[in-house]
Design an enzyme around this catalytic site. Structure first.
Site, PDB file in Angstrom:
ATOM      1  N   ALA A  47      -7.735  19.726  63.446  1.00  0.00           N
ATOM      2  CA  ALA A  47      -8.167  21.197  63.026  1.00  0.00           C
ATOM      3  C   ALA A  47      -8.341  20.996  61.518  1.00  0.00           C
ATOM      4  O   ALA A  47      -7.440  20.703  60.735  1.00  0.00           O
ATOM      5  CB  ALA A  47      -7.150  22.228  63.411  1.00  0.00           C
ATOM      6  N   HIS A  80      -4.612  22.610  55.371  1.00  0.00           N
ATOM      7  CA  HIS A  80      -5.486  21.832  54.530  1.00  0.00           C
ATOM      8  C   HIS A  80      -6.009  22.746  53.437  1.00  0.00           C
ATOM      9  O   HIS A  80      -6.828  23.569  53.916  1.00  0.00           O
ATOM     10  CB  HIS A  80      -6.073  20.995  55.339  1.00  0.00           C
ATOM     11  CG  HIS A  80      -6.885  19.995  54.537  1.00  0.00           C
ATOM     12  ND1 HIS A  80      -6.111  18.678  54.343  1.00  0.00           N
ATOM     13  CD2 HIS A  80      -7.885  19.782  53.677  1.00  0.00           C
ATOM     14  CE1 HIS A  80      -6.944  17.980  53.558  1.00  0.00           C
ATOM     15  NE2 HIS A  80      -8.042  18.506  53.071  1.00  0.00           N
ATOM     16  N   ILE A 110      -8.897  23.135  59.375  1.00  0.00           N
ATOM     17  CA  ILE A 110      -7.912  24.015  58.398  1.00  0.00           C
ATOM     18  C   ILE A 110      -6.440  23.721  58.441  1.00  0.00           C
ATOM     19  O   ILE A 110      -5.789  24.610  58.166  1.00  0.00           O
ATOM     20  CB  ILE A 110      -8.304  25.418  58.548  1.00  0.00           C
ATOM     21  CG1 ILE A 110      -8.120  26.035  60.125  1.00  0.00           C
ATOM     22  CG2 ILE A 110      -9.864  25.768  58.182  1.00  0.00           C
ATOM     23  CD1 ILE A 110      -8.077  27.344  60.441  1.00  0.00           C
ATOM     24  N   GLU A 111      -6.204  23.020  59.504  1.00  0.00           N
ATOM     25  CA  GLU A 111      -4.681  22.651  59.565  1.00  0.00           C
ATOM     26  C   GLU A 111      -4.291  21.454  58.961  1.00  0.00           C
ATOM     27  O   GLU A 111      -4.188  21.264  57.810  1.00  0.00           O
ATOM     28  CB  GLU A 111      -3.964  22.811  61.092  1.00  0.00           C
ATOM     29  CG  GLU A 111      -4.540  24.114  61.717  1.00  0.00           C
ATOM     30  CD  GLU A 111      -4.022  24.414  62.974  1.00  0.00           C
ATOM     31  OE1 GLU A 111      -2.578  24.254  63.171  1.00  0.00           O
ATOM     32  OE2 GLU A 111      -4.632  25.046  63.928  1.00  0.00           O
ATOM     33  N   MET A 112      -4.482  20.209  59.783  1.00  0.00           N
ATOM     34  CA  MET A 112      -4.058  18.885  59.268  1.00  0.00           C
ATOM     35  C   MET A 112      -5.215  18.096  58.878  1.00  0.00           C
ATOM     36  O   MET A 112      -4.971  17.036  58.164  1.00  0.00           O
ATOM     37  CB  MET A 112      -2.849  18.402  60.141  1.00  0.00           C
ATOM     38  CG  MET A 112      -1.502  19.008  60.297  1.00  0.00           C
ATOM     39  SD  MET A 112      -0.513  18.498  61.816  1.00  0.00           S
ATOM     40  CE  MET A 112       0.243  17.130  61.205  1.00  0.00           C
TER      41      MET A 112
END
Lengths: 347, 347
Positions: free
Chosen positions: B135, B95, B137-139
């Protein structure tokens, strides 16, 4: 005897047939003049003959994120095969999470558009395919880097050689674009209820949908959204009668940026309305998420009319019948990289 | 009579058989004790029985970018089915173009790992599947938003109802994870040359590869990289003998972050070496792109030995024989969004 002929004969022979049946048949006859069904197989491309090898290679390239500098963005990122050939974003997001300027048009049936991009700046899908890789806010690569990437992978070297056996140097930016175009030409959505209707089966659309179709033609929508693709046939001002508010136009002067001609200000290629119900948001700006709202805006801005709730409902119901059978694609196994493959470049 | 038995009998009966043949057979016999072939079908999951409906639903979810807040990132973004089940990035990008902390492990054959993530913090794939969506920094989504997104689409409502008919409320974060695990359990890569070898066909590996296998077992690599998955069997310090330089460890204390136990500092789950040649870069940090270099580092850091060029070449040649037949997946047609679907959230 074809169903169409049967219905025509019914109108001719049976004097006691209710008027509405013949009127419905008139709607069909009119529709058949204005629209054409989506075929099950792609058209022949005069300057890029389709071969199985080319389509398969094109599929690999289409799904390959390594065509972007970051190794993260593929054609499929913004033109997702699983979601109507679009990304369902207002405007697309590219390299470095940058937001693009316009809504991603669907790749499905795009082969039938007179030109590509909202402003028609690419003559065909082959030319279009060369755009995003080089755009800094999209895939942010260069033809040189892209070709070096492909040449670094024996799997691609082999596939290009097989696909372009006559070429001394088979991997070029141009052959890459050719292969992508070939694959994209196969991305058709036939067999929508509206296609079945156009082929003569009046039962394919229920009454409300047929009334929507009738309105769609009568009110003038089909002037810009006719043909096989229900759009993609020409360039038109947004709007013809009344310019939509600036939030929706996003100040985008459209084709003027391509031609520099004053009369092209706020002019765009009419988008295809095929599968429109599954490809929001709408307009080049992607500012409108509701199909009802989009239809209403078109009524006022392009036709200078205020559609009633009922009319809008009917047109929306009709537009939903253009959703065809979505392409079934086997996800490609992509060639392995080597130590010679350029590393992902994230900044 | 099985080939294995034939070969064993050859060694027993034919006194004039060259010693090397029996020695090769010893290598095979030893290998068959240490490793197991990848099966063609997934194992039974005791707490999540596989059904066709569940696997199909899981496939849709796996490829669906709308599971992320942005609508841009799917499981397949970082665990790309087309590229060995990984993203070929040093560490994954999520993201807002944020870089993750560790290299994405392959999803292929991951069902055979004792636990998931580099530090084993998820018991199984179902638990793992709940991590990245949440997360930041992920989804970057939440279970609530994810469930609301799925519930807004009639296509998913139907698919979950069909898959979990016993559930009163079929769409939950948990059933979502169950379906994803079910699909992931089918992502196997059988029929690698090494699998054929393990099944008794000594001709499946050429001499150099067999010598590599022999070295792989003799030098101790197989202590951490044994079993069906050639790894994923336990936790080991990186390195056992000599800590690699800080650029490679990236200061990551591994399993210590999960357990807080001092002896778990710099301890990681041994990664699977299946398909390793097509899934660079290597190590949790993704700092090493060359398989040769990775093998050499493992030799010094884990085994305290300096492998010769020739030995390294042989081990690399052997590791390449673990590349199996990659899964062939039909790209799913995803359910259409509705006006109730949460809009993409890019910031």
């Amino acid at each position: 005897m074809k169903k169409k002929t049967v219905i025509a004969l019914s109108c001719l022979l049976l004097a006691f047939t209710p008027v509405v049946l013949c009127a419905e048949d008139d709607v069909m006859a009119k529709a058949q003049k204005i629209f054409k069904p989506i075929p099950k197989t792609p058209p022949a491309l005069s300057n890029n003959p389709l071969t199985t090898a080319k389509v398969n290679l094109g599929k690999m390239l289409y799904f390959d994120p390594r065509l972007s500098a970051s190794g993260l963005i593929s054609c499929n990122t913004c033109h997702n095969i699983g979601t109507g050939g679009v990304d369902l974003q207002e405007t697309s997001v590219g390299h470095g999470w940058q937001k693009g300027g316009r809504n991603a048009p669907t790749v499905f049936n795009a082969i039938f558009n007179i030109a590509q991009f909202w402003d028609g700046r690419a003559l065909d899908l082959k030319e279009q395919a060369k755009g995003p890789p080089q755009a800094a806010i999209e895939m942010n690569t260069t033809p040189e880097r892209l070709v070096a990437t492909l040449k670094s992978m024996p799997g691609y070297v082999e596939a290009f050689k097989e696909t372009f056996p006559q070429e001394e140097d088979p991997i070029t930016f141009d052959t890459t674009a050719q292969a992508i175009e070939a694959f994209e030409a196969t991305l058709l959505t036939p067999d929508a209820p509206f296609d079945t209707y156009l082929q003569g089966d009046s039962t394919a659309l229920v009454k409300q949908e047929q009334e929507g179709l009738k309105l769609f033609m009568k009110k003038g929508c089909s002037s810009c959204h006719g043909g096989i693709n229900m759009g993609g046939t020409g360039y038109f001002p947004f709007g013809v009668v009344e310019k939509p508010n600036s939030e929706i136009t996003a100040g985008d002067t459209g084709r003027f940026k391509v031609t520099g001609v004053k009369s092209d200000e706020y002019v765009f290629k009419s988008p295809s309305l095929r599968n429109i119900a599954i490809t929001p948001p709408y307009f080049h700006s992607g500012k409108v998420w509701s199909l009802r709202e989009a239809v209403a805006i078109m009524g006022s801005s392009q036709l200078g009319i205020s559609l009633t709730q009922d009319q809008t409902d009917k047109i929306v119901a009709f537009l939903k019948t253009t959703t065809g059978v979505q392409p079934r694609i086997e996800y490609p196994v992509l060639p392995a990289i080597t130590e010679a493959t350029p590393k992902p470049k994230l900044d």
